[in-house]
Write an enzyme that holds these catalytic residues in place. Structure first.
Site, PDB file in Angstrom:
ATOM      1  N   SER A 157       0.795  -1.236   0.000  1.00 25.67           N
ATOM      2  CA  SER A 157       0.000   0.000   0.000  1.00 25.67           C
ATOM      3  C   SER A 157       0.822   1.277   0.000  1.00 25.67           C
ATOM      4  O   SER A 157       0.266   2.351  -0.206  1.00 25.67           O
ATOM      5  CB  SER A 157      -0.945   0.019   1.200  1.00 25.67           C
ATOM      6  OG  SER A 157      -2.098  -0.728   0.881  1.00 25.67           O
ATOM      7  N   LYS A 179       0.427   3.345  -3.007  1.00 29.78           N
ATOM      8  CA  LYS A 179      -0.721   4.255  -3.182  1.00 29.78           C
ATOM      9  C   LYS A 179      -0.254   5.715  -3.205  1.00 29.78           C
ATOM     10  O   LYS A 179      -0.888   6.557  -3.829  1.00 29.78           O
ATOM     11  CB  LYS A 179      -1.752   4.020  -2.063  1.00 29.78           C
ATOM     12  CG  LYS A 179      -2.452   2.641  -2.174  1.00 29.78           C
ATOM     13  CD  LYS A 179      -3.374   2.382  -0.999  1.00 29.78           C
ATOM     14  CE  LYS A 179      -4.286   1.183  -1.144  1.00 29.78           C
ATOM     15  NZ  LYS A 179      -3.688  -0.134  -1.026  1.00 29.78           N
ATOM     16  N   TYR A 211      -3.719  -2.014 -10.042  1.00 28.79           N
ATOM     17  CA  TYR A 211      -3.640  -1.929  -8.575  1.00 28.79           C
ATOM     18  C   TYR A 211      -2.718  -3.022  -8.024  1.00 28.79           C
ATOM     19  O   TYR A 211      -1.820  -2.760  -7.202  1.00 28.79           O
ATOM     20  CB  TYR A 211      -5.049  -2.060  -7.982  1.00 28.79           C
ATOM     21  CG  TYR A 211      -5.045  -2.161  -6.481  1.00 28.79           C
ATOM     22  CD1 TYR A 211      -5.060  -1.012  -5.699  1.00 28.79           C
ATOM     23  CD2 TYR A 211      -4.979  -3.397  -5.845  1.00 28.79           C
ATOM     24  CE1 TYR A 211      -5.009  -1.095  -4.317  1.00 28.79           C
ATOM     25  CE2 TYR A 211      -4.931  -3.500  -4.469  1.00 28.79           C
ATOM     26  CZ  TYR A 211      -4.942  -2.350  -3.703  1.00 28.79           C
ATOM     27  OH  TYR A 211      -4.884  -2.441  -2.343  1.00 28.79           O
ATOM     28  N   TYR A 262      -4.444   4.265   7.891  1.00 27.48           N
ATOM     29  CA  TYR A 262      -5.825   3.763   8.058  1.00 27.48           C
ATOM     30  C   TYR A 262      -6.457   4.248   9.363  1.00 27.48           C
ATOM     31  O   TYR A 262      -6.273   5.393   9.741  1.00 27.48           O
ATOM     32  CB  TYR A 262      -5.858   2.232   7.943  1.00 27.48           C
ATOM     33  CG  TYR A 262      -4.961   1.722   6.845  1.00 27.48           C
ATOM     34  CD1 TYR A 262      -5.210   2.107   5.521  1.00 27.48           C
ATOM     35  CD2 TYR A 262      -3.861   0.931   7.101  1.00 27.48           C
ATOM     36  CE1 TYR A 262      -4.378   1.672   4.495  1.00 27.48           C
ATOM     37  CE2 TYR A 262      -3.030   0.487   6.078  1.00 27.48           C
ATOM     38  CZ  TYR A 262      -3.303   0.874   4.787  1.00 27.48           C
ATOM     39  OH  TYR A 262      -2.485   0.455   3.786  1.00 27.48           O
ATOM     40  N   VAL A 282       1.272  -3.585   3.840  1.00 28.09           N
ATOM     41  CA  VAL A 282       0.978  -4.811   4.573  1.00 28.09           C
ATOM     42  C   VAL A 282       2.190  -5.768   4.656  1.00 28.09           C
ATOM     43  O   VAL A 282       2.184  -6.713   5.431  1.00 28.09           O
ATOM     44  CB  VAL A 282      -0.289  -5.460   3.942  1.00 28.09           C
ATOM     45  CG1 VAL A 282       0.057  -6.212   2.670  1.00 28.09           C
ATOM     46  CG2 VAL A 282      -1.029  -6.323   4.906  1.00 28.09           C
TER      47      VAL A 282
END
Ligand code: GLN
Length: 331
Positions: A85, A88, A215, A267, A285
């Site tokens: 992630s 991103k 993605y 998050y 992750v």
């Protein structure tokens, strides 16, 4: 063993360190790494794909890259991992670049993805259903899928473009971890659900499978913590790559990326990170967390075991210790 490599010669002439003030970065990195290592078996490694489940949980790295090129390194800083992630951030950078040069970032991007913390897990479907396919922010999976959709309107191969950008920024060739790529391709049911739900609400324009490929490819980009820290410095430098002087992103947009990292990059633990680290951060992750100290440096901590929100336990401790000892918090 901790190492420090000098950058620009002018940086060698610093005033002597005031023992009552912040620690110099070299000492701060060594001390932070030592404290964080003690926690590198807390938490659980991600198990949803074999290449992550099989990783040695005692791997640990802390890398700091100053704007002048000086690096402070401790632990497994050369070992590559899937950035997951953390990608991103760079996808958002490329989408902002493209939208800024196209019809504008509001029209192309921000009307389709928000910039509020979600308070939900990074792959939650619930909020997306309630909020009619509009993801809360670009740092969660649904938001990143929209960012990839925007990228596909501008680029033939967003994953190759992301690797190209990262290669340029860290001055080394960056590619994909093929094993992670294949494993993610075979197990992305939840991401597929997010994408189809958004397509149903009319918030994806390109073919769902093509968006997903993009993605998943970005998640499988493999980098070391030293490379990630180096490649992220431009966001601590108003969007300008300090190595080449190239403007990667206009300064107001670089500020927005940092703001979204601070509020949403970890998050539903973003509040805790702001409280305990006080820096814009983005986690992945596989256990990495990148952090920015505006005007000064970028850092990357890596330790695979995660807390329940999906952030590296020892990574957060390392960044907390570093920020405290060297007084790096933006607050
Ligand atoms: N590949 C992971 C997923 O899509 C990335 C999530 C993460 O790093 N938090 O679920």
């Amino acid at each position: 063993m901790p190492t420090t490599t000098p950058g620009h010669p002018s940086d060698a002439h610093r005033p002597d360190h005031d023992p009552s003030g912040p620690l110099p970065l070299a000492a701060g990195v060594a001390a932070a790494a030592q404290v964080a290592r003690a926690a590198d078996h807390d938490g659980e490694v991600a198990t949803y794909i074999a290449p992550l489940a099989e990783v040695d949980p005692s791997r640990f790295a802390l890398a700091v890259s100053e704007l002048d090129g000086t690096e402070h390194l401790d632990g497994d800083v050369e070992v590559p991992f899937a950035i997951q992630s953390v990608s991103k951030v760079y996808s958002l950078v490329l989408a902002l670049q493209a939208a800024d040069a196209g019809s504008g970032v509001e029209e192309e991007l921000w009307c389709r993805v928000g910039r509020e913390p979600s308070g939900d897990p990074f792959n939650s479907l619930v909020q997306l259903e309630r909020e009619r396919g509009l993801p809360r922010n670009p740092m969660i999976n649904a938001g990143a899928l929209v960012v990839d959709d925007v990228l596909l309107d501008h680029l033939d191969d967003p994953v190759a473009a992301t690797c190209e950008l990262l290669s340029e920024l860290c001055g080394e060739d960056i590619g994909l971890d093929e094993r992670v790529l294949r494993a993610e391709q075979g197990s992305s049911h939840r991401n597929r659900s997010l994408a189809h739900l958004m397509a149903d609400f009319g918030n994806l324009r390109n073919d769902v499978e093509v968006v997903l490929d993009s993605y998943i490819g970005a998640c499988a980009i493999a980098m070391s913590s030293r490379q990630l820290a180096r490649a992220t410095r431009f966001l601590a430098n108003g969007g300008i790559d300090p190595a080449s002087g190239r403007r990667v992103l206009a300064p107001p947009l670089a500020r927005r990326v940092a703001a979204v990292m601070l509020t949403c990059g970890t998050y539903d633990a973003a509040g805790e990170f702001a409280f305990s680290v006080g820096l814009p951060c983005k986690s992945g992750v596989a256990g990495s967390i990148v952090a920015l100290v505006p005007g000064r440096l970028a850092a990357c901590a890596w330790s695979p075991p995660l807390d329940p929100a999906g952030n590296s336990v020892a990574g957060r401790i390392a960044l907390h210790e570093l920020a405290e000892r060297c007084e790096l918090s933006v607050f």
